[in-house]
Design a protein around this motif. Sequence first.
Motif, PDB file in Angstrom:
ATOM      1  N   GLN A  56       0.827  -1.208   0.000  1.00 16.30           N
ATOM      2  CA  GLN A  56       0.000   0.000   0.000  1.00 16.30           C
ATOM      3  C   GLN A  56       0.862   1.260   0.000  1.00 16.30           C
ATOM      4  OE1 GLN A  56      -2.281  -1.152   3.489  1.00 16.30           O
ATOM      5  NE2 GLN A  56      -4.163  -1.211   2.271  1.00 16.30           N
ATOM      6  N   VAL A  57       1.994   1.212   0.684  1.00 15.67           N
ATOM      7  CA  VAL A  57       2.917   2.362   0.674  1.00 15.67           C
ATOM      8  C   VAL A  57       3.404   2.609  -0.745  1.00 15.67           C
ATOM      9  CG1 VAL A  57       5.185   3.194   1.439  1.00 15.67           C
ATOM     10  CG2 VAL A  57       3.622   2.127   3.076  1.00 15.67           C
ATOM     11  N   GLU A  58       3.785   1.549  -1.433  1.00  9.15           N
ATOM     12  CA  GLU A  58       4.239   1.672  -2.818  1.00  9.15           C
ATOM     13  C   GLU A  58       3.122   2.227  -3.706  1.00  9.15           C
ATOM     14  OE1 GLU A  58       5.635  -1.388  -6.260  1.00  9.15           O
ATOM     15  OE2 GLU A  58       6.506  -1.699  -4.267  1.00  9.15           O
ATOM     16  N   THR A  59       1.913   1.718  -3.520  1.00 13.15           N
ATOM     17  CA  THR A  59       0.769   2.190  -4.302  1.00 13.15           C
ATOM     18  C   THR A  59       0.470   3.656  -3.987  1.00 13.15           C
ATOM     19  OG1 THR A  59      -0.161  -0.037  -4.400  1.00 13.15           O
ATOM     20  CG2 THR A  59      -1.679   1.789  -4.832  1.00 13.15           C
ATOM     21  N   LEU A  60       0.526   4.020  -2.710  1.00 10.87           N
ATOM     22  CA  LEU A  60       0.278   5.411  -2.322  1.00 10.87           C
ATOM     23  C   LEU A  60       1.297   6.339  -2.975  1.00 10.87           C
ATOM     24  CD1 LEU A  60      -1.283   7.511  -0.679  1.00 10.87           C
ATOM     25  CD2 LEU A  60       0.244   6.997   1.250  1.00 10.87           C
ATOM     26  N   GLY A  61       2.542   5.889  -3.071  1.00  9.37           N
ATOM     27  CA  GLY A  61       3.562   6.688  -3.750  1.00  9.37           C
ATOM     28  C   GLY A  61       3.201   6.946  -5.198  1.00  9.37           C
ATOM     29  N   ARG A  62       2.771   5.905  -5.895  1.00 10.74           N
ATOM     30  CA  ARG A  62       2.380   6.075  -7.307  1.00 10.74           C
ATOM     31  C   ARG A  62       1.133   6.950  -7.430  1.00 10.74           C
ATOM     32  NH1 ARG A  62       3.422   0.516  -7.344  1.00 10.74           N
ATOM     33  NH2 ARG A  62       1.208   0.071  -7.622  1.00 10.74           N
ATOM     34  N   ILE A  63       0.175   6.763  -6.541  1.00  7.08           N
ATOM     35  CA  ILE A  63      -1.047   7.577  -6.569  1.00  7.08           C
ATOM     36  C   ILE A  63      -0.699   9.042  -6.316  1.00  7.08           C
ATOM     37  CG2 ILE A  63      -3.177   8.066  -5.297  1.00  7.08           C
ATOM     38  CD1 ILE A  63      -3.403   4.976  -4.883  1.00  7.08           C
ATOM     39  N   SER A  64       0.136   9.300  -5.331  1.00 10.32           N
ATOM     40  CA  SER A  64       0.525  10.680  -5.007  1.00 10.32           C
ATOM     41  C   SER A  64       1.218  11.347  -6.187  1.00 10.32           C
ATOM     42  CB  SER A  64       1.442  10.696  -3.780  1.00 10.32           C
ATOM     43  OG  SER A  64       0.765  10.190  -2.663  1.00 10.32           O
ATOM     44  N   GLU A  65       2.114  10.613  -6.853  1.00  8.57           N
ATOM     45  CA  GLU A  65       2.798  11.160  -8.027  1.00  8.57           C
ATOM     46  C   GLU A  65       1.806  11.479  -9.137  1.00  8.57           C
ATOM     47  OE1 GLU A  65       5.872   8.439  -9.243  1.00  8.57           O
ATOM     48  OE2 GLU A  65       6.952   8.662  -7.350  1.00  8.57           O
ATOM     49  N   ALA A  66       0.839  10.603  -9.374  1.00  7.54           N
ATOM     50  CA  ALA A  66      -0.139  10.825 -10.440  1.00  7.54           C
ATOM     51  C   ALA A  66      -1.021  12.041 -10.136  1.00  7.54           C
ATOM     52  CB  ALA A  66      -1.005   9.581 -10.634  1.00  7.54           C
ATOM     53  N   ILE A  67      -1.463  12.172  -8.891  1.00  8.29           N
ATOM     54  CA  ILE A  67      -2.301  13.321  -8.520  1.00  8.29           C
ATOM     55  C   ILE A  67      -1.488  14.607  -8.607  1.00  8.29           C
ATOM     56  CG2 ILE A  67      -3.570  14.411  -6.625  1.00  8.29           C
ATOM     57  CD1 ILE A  67      -4.465  11.560  -5.802  1.00  8.29           C
ATOM     58  N   SER A  68      -0.250  14.572  -8.106  1.00 12.54           N
ATOM     59  CA  SER A  68       0.610  15.763  -8.184  1.00 12.54           C
ATOM     60  C   SER A  68       0.860  16.174  -9.628  1.00 12.54           C
ATOM     61  CB  SER A  68       1.942  15.513  -7.478  1.00 12.54           C
ATOM     62  OG  SER A  68       1.747  15.393  -6.095  1.00 12.54           O
ATOM     63  N   ALA A  69       1.073  15.207 -10.505  1.00 12.37           N
ATOM     64  CA  ALA A  69       1.293  15.511 -11.918  1.00 12.37           C
ATOM     65  C   ALA A  69       0.045  16.135 -12.545  1.00 12.37           C
ATOM     66  CB  ALA A  69       1.694  14.250 -12.681  1.00 12.37           C
ATOM     67  N   ALA A  70      -1.133  15.621 -12.191  1.00 13.21           N
ATOM     68  CA  ALA A  70      -2.378  16.193 -12.731  1.00 13.21           C
ATOM     69  C   ALA A  70      -2.560  17.631 -12.259  1.00 13.21           C
ATOM     70  CB  ALA A  70      -3.580  15.336 -12.316  1.00 13.21           C
ATOM     71  N   ILE A  71      -2.249  17.891 -11.003  1.00 17.86           N
ATOM     72  CA  ILE A  71      -2.372  19.253 -10.471  1.00 17.86           C
ATOM     73  C   ILE A  71      -1.352  20.162 -11.145  1.00 17.86           C
ATOM     74  CG2 ILE A  71      -2.073  20.674  -8.398  1.00 17.86           C
ATOM     75  CD1 ILE A  71      -3.186  18.198  -6.818  1.00 17.86           C
ATOM     76  N   ALA A  72      -0.116  19.693 -11.276  1.00 19.12           N
ATOM     77  CA  ALA A  72       0.934  20.504 -11.911  1.00 19.12           C
ATOM     78  C   ALA A  72       0.603  20.803 -13.363  1.00 19.12           C
ATOM     79  CB  ALA A  72       2.279  19.795 -11.807  1.00 19.12           C
ATOM     80  N   SER A  73       0.006  19.840 -14.061  1.00 15.81           N
ATOM     81  CA  SER A  73      -0.307  20.066 -15.473  1.00 15.81           C
ATOM     82  C   SER A  73      -1.427  21.086 -15.650  1.00 15.81           C
ATOM     83  CB  SER A  73      -0.672  18.749 -16.168  1.00 15.81           C
ATOM     84  OG  SER A  73      -1.931  18.292 -15.735  1.00 15.81           O
ATOM     85  N   ALA A  74      -2.260  21.263 -14.618  1.00 16.45           N
ATOM     86  CA  ALA A  74      -3.319  22.279 -14.691  1.00 16.45           C
ATOM     87  C   ALA A  74      -2.717  23.670 -14.617  1.00 16.45           C
ATOM     88  CB  ALA A  74      -4.333  22.077 -13.564  1.00 16.45           C
ATOM     89  N   GLY A  75      -1.582  23.803 -13.941  1.00 17.99           N
ATOM     90  CA  GLY A  75      -0.891  25.083 -13.866  1.00 17.99           C
ATOM     91  C   GLY A  75      -1.532  26.022 -12.872  1.00 17.99           C
ATOM     92  N   PRO A  76      -0.876  27.161 -12.680  1.00 15.92           N
ATOM     93  CA  PRO A  76      -1.396  28.155 -11.734  1.00 15.92           C
ATOM     94  C   PRO A  76      -2.606  28.865 -12.315  1.00 15.92           C
ATOM     95  CG  PRO A  76       0.530  29.009 -12.843  1.00 15.92           C
ATOM     96  CD  PRO A  76       0.347  27.584 -13.316  1.00 15.92           C
TER      97      PRO A  76
END
Length: 188
Positions: free
Chosen positions: A157-177
């Motif tokens: 679950q820790v490994e999965t949470l890491g991948r989930i966190s990266e995917a959510i962070s990437a989606a937020i970053a791609s939206a931009g400010p």
Amino acid sequence: MADPTSATLAAAAPEQPSGAAAGRSGPRWLTDAEQQVWRGLMPVLHELPAALDRQLQSDAGIPHTYYVIMAMLSEAPDHELRMSELSQVTANSLSRLSHAVARLEGYGWVRRRKCPTDRRGQIAMLTDAGMAKVVELAPGHVAAVRRFVFDALSPEQVETLGRISEAISAAIASAGPGTPDGGPAEDA
């Protein structure tokens, strides 16, 4: 008991188009499974920061945000970062960061100085007293993070949470400010 808002929205939601047409004709409503996951995630998004704040308020009388600022400075070369860079690594607006750094300066844990290569820029520096405070607070903070997050999860679950966190962070970053949906902010 079902949330009347979600029940109302679900009843009002039209049949969703599939493929390329999805999203162009209106909102892409959450499926029942997505709604259940979202409702499970919302308390985590609220309660985890609150729990970390309570721990640091109890140990040092400071919010989690202040600890994160000092921790990021403690890991930086020479324990200093430009305010703009510190804003990015701590996920704070420059104005919120400036207020927090002013409070940390009042404690004697952080100092600001002008940037030698940019007259408008400022550099935040962790003082020796600030470094000592990070070292003092780190064990309690790590214990809280372990208790609230990692002890509750299996290694998978820790490994999965890491991948989930990266995917959510990437989606937020791609939206931009800008606006909350990532669109450009309107001039005031």
